[in-house]
Design a protein around this motif. Structure first.
Motif, PDB file in Angstrom:
ATOM      1  N   ARG A  80     -11.970  -3.071   3.913  1.00 54.51           N
ATOM      2  CA  ARG A  80     -12.139  -3.632   2.565  1.00 54.51           C
ATOM      3  C   ARG A  80     -10.808  -4.213   2.091  1.00 54.51           C
ATOM      4  O   ARG A  80      -9.732  -3.803   2.568  1.00 54.51           O
ATOM      5  CB  ARG A  80     -12.604  -2.552   1.583  1.00 54.51           C
ATOM      6  CG  ARG A  80     -11.597  -1.405   1.443  1.00 54.51           C
ATOM      7  CD  ARG A  80     -12.114  -0.287   0.571  1.00 54.51           C
ATOM      8  NE  ARG A  80     -11.169   0.828   0.533  1.00 54.51           N
ATOM      9  CZ  ARG A  80     -11.386   1.975  -0.098  1.00 54.51           C
ATOM     10  NH1 ARG A  80     -12.537   2.142  -0.764  1.00 54.51           N
ATOM     11  NH2 ARG A  80     -10.491   2.945  -0.088  1.00 54.51           N
ATOM     12  N   ASP A  81     -10.894  -5.160   1.180  1.00 55.41           N
ATOM     13  CA  ASP A  81      -9.693  -5.677   0.530  1.00 55.41           C
ATOM     14  C   ASP A  81      -9.221  -4.677  -0.519  1.00 55.41           C
ATOM     15  O   ASP A  81     -10.034  -4.048  -1.221  1.00 55.41           O
ATOM     16  CB  ASP A  81      -9.986  -7.012  -0.156  1.00 55.41           C
ATOM     17  CG  ASP A  81     -10.203  -8.144   0.838  1.00 55.41           C
ATOM     18  OD1 ASP A  81      -9.653  -8.063   1.955  1.00 55.41           O
ATOM     19  OD2 ASP A  81     -10.925  -9.098   0.488  1.00 55.41           O
ATOM     20  N   VAL A  82      -7.908  -4.541  -0.630  1.00 50.22           N
ATOM     21  CA  VAL A  82      -7.307  -3.693  -1.661  1.00 50.22           C
ATOM     22  C   VAL A  82      -6.111  -4.449  -2.237  1.00 50.22           C
ATOM     23  O   VAL A  82      -5.682  -5.476  -1.699  1.00 50.22           O
ATOM     24  CB  VAL A  82      -6.849  -2.324  -1.100  1.00 50.22           C
ATOM     25  CG1 VAL A  82      -8.032  -1.496  -0.645  1.00 50.22           C
ATOM     26  CG2 VAL A  82      -5.848  -2.514   0.043  1.00 50.22           C
ATOM     27  N   ALA A  83      -5.586  -3.939  -3.333  1.00 48.20           N
ATOM     28  CA  ALA A  83      -4.354  -4.466  -3.917  1.00 48.20           C
ATOM     29  C   ALA A  83      -3.283  -3.390  -3.792  1.00 48.20           C
ATOM     30  O   ALA A  83      -3.565  -2.202  -3.992  1.00 48.20           O
ATOM     31  CB  ALA A  83      -4.567  -4.844  -5.373  1.00 48.20           C
ATOM     32  N   VAL A  84      -2.066  -3.786  -3.434  1.00 49.24           N
ATOM     33  CA  VAL A  84      -0.994  -2.803  -3.278  1.00 49.24           C
ATOM     34  C   VAL A  84       0.208  -3.238  -4.109  1.00 49.24           C
ATOM     35  O   VAL A  84       0.425  -4.432  -4.365  1.00 49.24           O
ATOM     36  CB  VAL A  84      -0.578  -2.641  -1.799  1.00 49.24           C
ATOM     37  CG1 VAL A  84      -1.743  -2.127  -0.968  1.00 49.24           C
ATOM     38  CG2 VAL A  84      -0.046  -3.945  -1.228  1.00 49.24           C
ATOM     39  N   ARG A  85       0.991  -2.242  -4.507  1.00 51.92           N
ATOM     40  CA  ARG A  85       2.189  -2.533  -5.289  1.00 51.92           C
ATOM     41  C   ARG A  85       3.191  -1.409  -5.109  1.00 51.92           C
ATOM     42  O   ARG A  85       2.821  -0.223  -5.134  1.00 51.92           O
ATOM     43  CB  ARG A  85       1.839  -2.684  -6.771  1.00 51.92           C
ATOM     44  CG  ARG A  85       3.037  -3.059  -7.642  1.00 51.92           C
ATOM     45  CD  ARG A  85       2.598  -3.375  -9.053  1.00 51.92           C
ATOM     46  NE  ARG A  85       3.736  -3.712  -9.896  1.00 51.92           N
ATOM     47  CZ  ARG A  85       3.637  -4.065 -11.173  1.00 51.92           C
ATOM     48  NH1 ARG A  85       2.440  -4.115 -11.741  1.00 51.92           N
ATOM     49  NH2 ARG A  85       4.700  -4.363 -11.873  1.00 51.92           N
TER      50      ARG A  85
END
Length: 362
Positions: free
Chosen positions: A39-44
């Motif tokens: 799945r696509d995720v957002a990271v920071r």
């Protein structure tokens, strides 16, 4: 500067699982692909001073337990090369800040729907003991389906007070409809939305949470009476009598001076039912303020008469203005608009008269 590529130029991975891809917008959030969950995720990267890292990691891990349809979920918290990272749900959409700056301020119903979503998210967070602390237009994402979701959980909070989140929500809603932060002078306006926002921004603290929630819920789907009249023209006396009954019931239930009975504060739903918005702080437009200027139930009844006058005639009352469309409602309005408070009907008398007209028996 952070390098996003591995030694051979291939896309870098976090925790040997999250493959880093392109930046998301102009910020430090990056799209990644979760190879374990496909799945696509957002990271920071969670950039905090070393002495605050343990506390920040604790708060971030607490945020992973927060589940709500209007919350951008924190999926994972990890350490990579000594630096803490957040892995978040990927939500496709535009921030409220981007939407307003690139297009235009939102209509009140859409802004109210944003408020409903964000308030629900904050209520769930506060119930879990989590204060967001960073509610602003950049952290509110508008999805393609019209749902608003609140991002920014998992970062160190700038406040420990839930009331600070409500103030920030009000400032965010102000930006949504005005295109600017409230500053020292929030936008004027007698409509329920702006009145609510100003009350939430007041130094004395926000109105009761239920008042905020109920008003936003109604504004998200209902239309003010003055907008209904402007769009459809004057309403039939029977329908106006039914609206009057609904407002009267609300006044009787509260048992206190309302101080804001006017067409903009009477909301009409799709079925034609009326609801009087609670007024966080008194303030009636001059055309709907009783001549005696007193804070009494009789003054509210005068304001109700002026509101029903607009509904049935299409214009606010003025000295000597004729009642040409009111029919059986005309004598009731004449008594409500009496300059002498003693000449106005009591609530019980008014209810009986409006019931008769609404039923078509007059």
């Amino acid at each position: 500067m952070t390098s996003w590529a591995g030694p051979g130029g291939e896309a870098r991975k976090l925790n040997d699982r999250y493959r880093l891809l392109n930046p998301l917008g102009a910020g430090s959030v990056r799209l990644a692909f979760d190879e374990a969950e496909h799945r696509d995720v957002a990271v920071r990267e969670l950039r905090v001073p070393p002495e605050l890292r343990d506390a920040a990691m604790f708060e971030a891990r607490r945020a992973t337990g927060l589940r709500h349809p209007s919350v951008v979920r924190v999926l994972d918290v990890l350490i990579e090369n000594g630096a803490p990272w957040l892995v978040m749900e990927f939500v496709s959409g535009m921030s409220l800040e981007q939407a307003v700056r690139s297009r235009r301020p939102l209509p009140v119903p859409q802004a109210a729907r944003v408020g409903v979503c964000v308030l629900s998210a904050l209520s769930a967070a506060h119930a879990a003991g989590i204060v967001h602390g960073r509610v602003d237009p950049g952290n509110v994402l508008l999805t393609a389906t019209g749902r608003a979701v609140l991002a920014g959980f998992g970062f160190p909070s700038l406040s420990t007070l839930p009331s600070a989140d409500l103030w920030s929500l009000a400032a965010t809603l102000h930006f949504a409809v005005e295109g600017r932060p409230p500053g020292q002078v929030p936008a004027p306006g007698a409509d329920p939305f702006r009145s609510l926002v100003r009350a939430m921004l007041h130094p004395s603290g926000p109105p009761p949470l239920e008042v905020v929630r109920e008003t936003l819920d109604r504004l998200a789907v209902d239309r003010p009476l003055d907008a209904v009249v402007a769009a459809a023209g004057p309403l039939p006396p029977q329908r106006v009598a039914a609206i009057g009954l609904a407002v009267l019931d609300r006044l009787a239930t509260s048992g206190a001076f309302h101080g804001g009975v006017q067409p903009g504060n009477v909301l009409i739903d799709d079925a034609g039912r009326a609801w009087l918005a609670p007024l966080p702080r008194p303030g009636t437009l001059p055309a709907y303020t009783a001549p005696e200027g007193a804070a009494t139930p009789a003054a509210d009844l005068w304001s109700l008469g002026a509101t029903l006058f607009l509904a049935v005639e299409g214009v606010p009352p003025a000295p000597g203005a004729p009642l040409t469309r009111a029919g059986a409602l005309a004598p009731v309005l004449a008594r409500l608009l009496s300059g002498d408070p003693a000449g106005r009907p009591t609530m019980d008398e008014l209810r009986r008269e409006l019931l008769t007209i609404a039923a078509g028996l007059a």
